[in-house]
Design an enzyme around this catalytic site. Structure first.
Site, mmCIF file in Angstrom:
data_model
loop_
_atom_site.group_PDB
_atom_site.id
_atom_site.type_symbol
_atom_site.label_atom_id
_atom_site.label_comp_id
_atom_site.label_asym_id
_atom_site.label_seq_id
_atom_site.Cartn_x
_atom_site.Cartn_y
_atom_site.Cartn_z
ATOM 1 N N GLU A 256 -94.969 -33.453 22.004
ATOM 2 C CA GLU A 256 -95.974 -33.911 21.208
ATOM 3 C C GLU A 256 -95.236 -35.262 20.704
ATOM 4 O O GLU A 256 -94.341 -35.515 19.706
ATOM 5 C CB GLU A 256 -96.134 -32.999 19.627
ATOM 6 N N CYS A 290 -97.362 -38.445 12.687
ATOM 7 C CA CYS A 290 -97.544 -38.912 13.806
ATOM 8 C C CYS A 290 -99.163 -39.171 14.084
ATOM 9 O O CYS A 290 -99.739 -39.733 14.947
ATOM 10 C CB CYS A 290 -97.189 -37.838 15.014
ATOM 11 N N GLU A 463 -99.636 -27.235 20.423
ATOM 12 C CA GLU A 463 -99.137 -26.333 19.512
ATOM 13 C C GLU A 463 -100.071 -25.818 18.393
ATOM 14 O O GLU A 463 -101.110 -26.339 18.399
ATOM 15 C CB GLU A 463 -98.066 -27.176 18.866
#
Length: 485
Positions: A256, A290, A463
């Protein structure tokens, strides 16, 4: 508690620039139960001291909060070996300076992943495939991959661990966690809780280390033959380095990585709703997530109205201060380098013609004023790089096609947001955005039941959700022949 236990520093800020709350002149300590405040590594069910320690600092004041064991390749190797031994039995048993309000929310968010994956462990189903001939049965079995190295960032020091470790344990894997050097205490507290919950020795291991030792520890975690899987959250540049390490032994990886999220507001949007979404998406964790919106694109018909309302909302809702103060909404950035990057992006934009409407000033330490820029163009640095700070650069656009070209004109694609009341436009734009996560009239996206991940150079795999468990499973095909049916 070992000899490398918690230190309560007496240093405070010596200079406070006008505008910073007086609360920052106070002494702050870690107000947590002593058993949760661990500073040693956790390996094979034991708390282990390293030969040296490294400091953990309060980013708001620069005060030293604790000294933590500075693990090296030796401790990392021991943790991998412990996880490998524990895997043999565990695989068969499974069926910061952040504002206080946000920190408490993260604890709940972290627990939600453990709750979710504890239920998903019971739903790891295989398949029975109809055969083409009568004398056999075809079965697909799902089995854990083995030892997983979990490498996590500082901005969500608990949730990033539980989102990965929860899935790994549900699948039957064992783990070695390498937390960020800025925030190791959360990872060590989670290890303490795992021990209390009865997780067997070796199943969960935590090896904190300083920035200087991170490359050598990472080398072990990404190249040791006993490690079968790597899960990493962090920058795209670091992710590429880890992928190269993993390639030599062809390990399973999920990544990620960085984002550069567009936030598009069309003329048909509910402007008040869009402003609320912008505030939530941009200023969460002071812009250090993020999936934070990084490039704001507003259609010309509502451009001035959006800027006016957003500026008013920033004045009314944002409060700078130490994260321990209940009224704080905007804490410090993680370190001085982060603040310097925001200042650089602001100065570059202004030098190229952007108008500074709000903020723009770096305050004491790593504090940065929430900043609003107008008349931003795509040649400015803030539209080419992820800022990771409280900067809102607003670009004017005319057509849907123009907005999509700007939004997709990057090599990353984690999250994207847009606001519109036109149903046909919503379907067109949602499908056209080159991202892994889309927020339609919504600024907060993450949930344990939803998949999280990106496209392009924003990563590999997913995820959370039922798909998060699959990242830690292998599918084994079994052909059972010679049957008299």
């Amino acid at each position: 508690m070992s000899a490398v236990g918690v230190l309560r520093s007496r240093r405070v800020l010596r200079q406070l620039l006008p505008g910073l709350p007086a609360s920052l002149t106070r002494h702050y300590t870690l107000d947590v139960p002593a058993p949760l405040l661990r500073t040693q590594a956790y390996v094979d069910g034991r708390w282990v001291s390293a030969a040296s320690v490294f400091p953990v600092l309060d980013p708001a004041t620069g005060q030293e909060l604790a000294r933590v064991s500075d693990c090296g390749p030796g401790e990392a190797k021991q943790a991998v070996e412990a996880a490998h031994r524990a895997f043999r039995s565990w695989r068969d048993t499974t069926a910061k300076g952040k504002p206080l309000r946000e920190s408490l929310g993260e604890v709940v968010y972290s627990a939600s992943f453990l709750d979710w994956f504890s239920e998903e462990a019971r739903r790891i189903y295989g398949d029975i495939v109809p055969p083409s001939v009568r004398d056999r049965k075809l079965l697909l079995l799902k089995q854990p991959v083995g030892v997983a190295s979990i490498i996590t960032p500082w901005n969500f020091p608990s949730a990033m661990i539980t989102r990965k470790v929860g899935a790994a344990l549900a699948a039957g894997c064992t783990v070695v966690v390498k937390p960020a050097e800025d925030t190791p205490l959360s990872a060590l507290a989670l290890a303490e809780l795992a021990e209390r919950a009865g997780i067997p020795p070796g199943v969960v291991n935590v090896v904190p280390c300083s920035r200087d030792r991170t490359p050598s520890v990472g080398q072990v975690l990404c190249s040791d033959p006993m490690v079968a899987k790597i899960s990493f959250t962090g920058s795209t540049a670091t992710g590429k380095v880890l992928l190269k390490m993993a390639a030599d032994s062809v390990k399973r990886v999920s990544m990620e990585l960085g984002g550069h999220a567009p936030f598009i507001v069309f003329d048909s949007a509910d402007v008040d709703m869009a402003v609320g979404g912008a505030m939530a998406s941009k200023f969460r964790n002071s812009g250090q997530t993020c999936v934070c919106s990084n490039r704001f694109l507003v259609q010309s018909g509502i451009y001035d109205l959006f800027l006016d309302k957003l500026g008013r909302a920033m004045d009314a809702e944002l409060r700078l201060g130490h994260g321990s103060e209940p009224g704080t909404t905007q804490g410090p950035l993680i370190n001085s380098r982060a603040a310097e990057k925001v200042v650089h992006h602001v100065s570059d934009a202004v030098s190229r013609g952007a108008r500074l409407l709000k903020g723009g000033t770096r305050l004491s330490g790593s504090f940065m004023e929430p900043t609003l820029l107008a008349d931003v163009t795509t040649d400015m640095l803030c539209t080419k790089e992820e800022t990771f700070g409280p900067l809102v650069p607003v670009i004017r656009f005319e057509t849907e096609e123009e907005a999509l070209a700007v939004a997709n004109g990057t090599n990353v694609g984690l999250a994207g947001y847009f606001y519109s009341q036109d149903v046909s436009q919503i379907w067109r734009v949602a499908e056209a955005l080159e991202v892994g996560i889309v927020g339609v009239n919504e600024g907060l996206l993450s949930a344990p039941e939803a998949p999280f991940g990106g496209v392009k150079e924003s990563g590999l795999g997913r995820e959370g959700s039922k798909y998060g468990v699959d990242e830690y499973l292998e599918v084994k095909y079994m052909c059972f022949g010679g049957l008299k049916l």
